[in-house]
Design a protein around this motif. Structure first.
Motif, mmCIF file in Angstrom:
data_model
loop_
_atom_site.group_PDB
_atom_site.id
_atom_site.type_symbol
_atom_site.label_atom_id
_atom_site.label_comp_id
_atom_site.label_asym_id
_atom_site.label_seq_id
_atom_site.Cartn_x
_atom_site.Cartn_y
_atom_site.Cartn_z
ATOM 1 N N GLY A 26 0.809 -1.215 0.000
ATOM 2 C CA GLY A 26 0.000 0.000 0.000
ATOM 3 C C GLY A 26 0.839 1.260 0.000
ATOM 4 O O GLY A 26 1.702 1.436 -0.855
ATOM 5 N N GLU A 27 0.592 2.125 0.967
ATOM 6 C CA GLU A 27 1.298 3.411 1.067
ATOM 7 C C GLU A 27 2.645 3.289 1.780
ATOM 8 O O GLU A 27 3.402 4.251 1.822
ATOM 9 C CB GLU A 27 0.418 4.425 1.812
ATOM 10 N N ARG A 28 2.904 2.139 2.343
ATOM 11 C CA ARG A 28 4.173 1.935 3.060
ATOM 12 C C ARG A 28 5.328 2.024 2.066
ATOM 13 O O ARG A 28 5.246 1.513 0.960
ATOM 14 C CB ARG A 28 4.133 0.557 3.710
ATOM 15 N N SER A 29 6.421 2.642 2.457
ATOM 16 C CA SER A 29 7.531 2.811 1.525
ATOM 17 C C SER A 29 8.238 1.478 1.263
ATOM 18 O O SER A 29 8.260 0.585 2.113
ATOM 19 C CB SER A 29 8.547 3.826 2.061
ATOM 20 N N MET A 30 8.794 1.393 0.063
ATOM 21 C CA MET A 30 9.547 0.203 -0.306
ATOM 22 C C MET A 30 10.769 0.056 0.603
ATOM 23 O O MET A 30 11.091 -1.048 1.040
ATOM 24 C CB MET A 30 9.970 0.286 -1.769
ATOM 25 N N LEU A 31 11.427 1.175 0.906
ATOM 26 C CA LEU A 31 12.617 1.140 1.758
ATOM 27 C C LEU A 31 12.273 0.609 3.141
ATOM 28 O O LEU A 31 12.955 -0.289 3.657
ATOM 29 C CB LEU A 31 13.238 2.540 1.865
ATOM 30 N N GLU A 32 11.224 1.134 3.755
ATOM 31 C CA GLU A 32 10.821 0.691 5.090
ATOM 32 C C GLU A 32 10.466 -0.797 5.085
ATOM 33 O O GLU A 32 10.891 -1.548 5.970
ATOM 34 C CB GLU A 32 9.615 1.504 5.560
ATOM 35 N N THR A 33 9.724 -1.209 4.083
ATOM 36 C CA THR A 33 9.318 -2.615 3.989
ATOM 37 C C THR A 33 10.536 -3.512 3.841
ATOM 38 O O THR A 33 10.656 -4.528 4.527
ATOM 39 C CB THR A 33 8.357 -2.818 2.803
ATOM 40 N N ALA A 34 11.436 -3.150 2.944
ATOM 41 C CA ALA A 34 12.634 -3.964 2.707
ATOM 42 C C ALA A 34 13.498 -4.057 3.959
ATOM 43 O O ALA A 34 13.947 -5.154 4.329
ATOM 44 C CB ALA A 34 13.433 -3.376 1.549
ATOM 45 N N LEU A 35 13.722 -2.929 4.608
ATOM 46 C CA LEU A 35 14.560 -2.949 5.804
ATOM 47 C C LEU A 35 13.925 -3.772 6.921
ATOM 48 O O LEU A 35 14.623 -4.523 7.614
ATOM 49 C CB LEU A 35 14.847 -1.521 6.278
ATOM 50 N N ASP A 36 12.610 -3.651 7.092
ATOM 51 C CA ASP A 36 11.928 -4.437 8.123
ATOM 52 C C ASP A 36 12.002 -5.939 7.819
ATOM 53 O O ASP A 36 12.058 -6.751 8.738
ATOM 54 C CB ASP A 36 10.469 -4.007 8.262
ATOM 55 N N ALA A 37 12.006 -6.288 6.530
ATOM 56 C CA ALA A 37 12.084 -7.700 6.121
ATOM 57 C C ALA A 37 13.530 -8.189 6.027
ATOM 58 O O ALA A 37 13.773 -9.372 5.767
ATOM 59 C CB ALA A 37 11.385 -7.892 4.782
ATOM 60 N N ARG A 38 14.465 -7.259 6.222
ATOM 61 C CA ARG A 38 15.899 -7.580 6.135
ATOM 62 C C ARG A 38 16.311 -8.089 4.757
ATOM 63 O O ARG A 38 17.090 -9.044 4.617
ATOM 64 C CB ARG A 38 16.320 -8.561 7.227
ATOM 65 N N VAL A 39 15.746 -7.442 3.740
ATOM 66 C CA VAL A 39 16.163 -7.678 2.359
ATOM 67 C C VAL A 39 16.545 -6.326 1.776
ATOM 68 O O VAL A 39 16.162 -5.275 2.306
ATOM 69 C CB VAL A 39 15.059 -8.338 1.496
ATOM 70 N N SER A 40 17.295 -6.329 0.704
ATOM 71 C CA SER A 40 17.682 -5.050 0.113
ATOM 72 C C SER A 40 16.488 -4.433 -0.610
ATOM 73 O O SER A 40 15.634 -5.150 -1.152
ATOM 74 C CB SER A 40 18.846 -5.238 -0.860
ATOM 75 N N PRO A 41 16.422 -3.113 -0.625
ATOM 76 C CA PRO A 41 15.352 -2.461 -1.383
ATOM 77 C C PRO A 41 15.375 -2.862 -2.856
ATOM 78 O O PRO A 41 14.332 -2.992 -3.486
ATOM 79 C CB PRO A 41 15.642 -0.967 -1.207
ATOM 80 N N GLU A 42 16.552 -3.081 -3.398
ATOM 81 C CA GLU A 42 16.676 -3.513 -4.798
ATOM 82 C C GLU A 42 16.043 -4.879 -5.006
ATOM 83 O O GLU A 42 15.367 -5.124 -6.009
ATOM 84 C CB GLU A 42 18.147 -3.525 -5.221
#
Length: 97
Positions: A26-42
């Motif tokens: 949704g509106e959650r940022s890709m960066l925040e989601t990736a960091l929380d999941a411990r994967v790279s934003p890329e």
């Protein structure tokens, strides 16, 4: 290690997975989601855009967890048959059982 070429079904599943993750984020940022999941934003970007059609299970499990998705829901979404599509391969064998 030689990787087999992706089938059209693999590519389609990857696109469905990416669409599901984008909707769930949704509106959650890709960066925040990736960091929380411990994967790279890329990595997350590639999965969401379908460039990585067959990501590693732990990667999907971590992203799904962060987004509040059950793995059962992810599996059901990416493997749903298209309306009017004829079952093939393993799906046909399961239906015949």
């Amino acid at each position: 290690m030689v990787r087999l070429p992706l089938t059209p079904a693999d590519v389609e599943r990857g696109q469905r997975l990416g669409a599901l993750l984008r909707r769930a984020r949704g509106e959650r940022s890709m960066l925040e989601t990736a960091l929380d999941a411990r994967v790279s934003p890329e990595t997350l970007r590639k999965i969401e855009t379908g460039r990585v059609a067959t990501p590693a299970f732990p990667t999907i499990a971590a992203i799904a967890d962060v987004l509040g998705l059950s793995l059962d829901d992810v599996w059901a979404e990416i493997n749903r048959p298209e309306p009017g599509a004829e079952p093939t391969g393993r799906t046909r064998a399961r239906l015949a059982s």
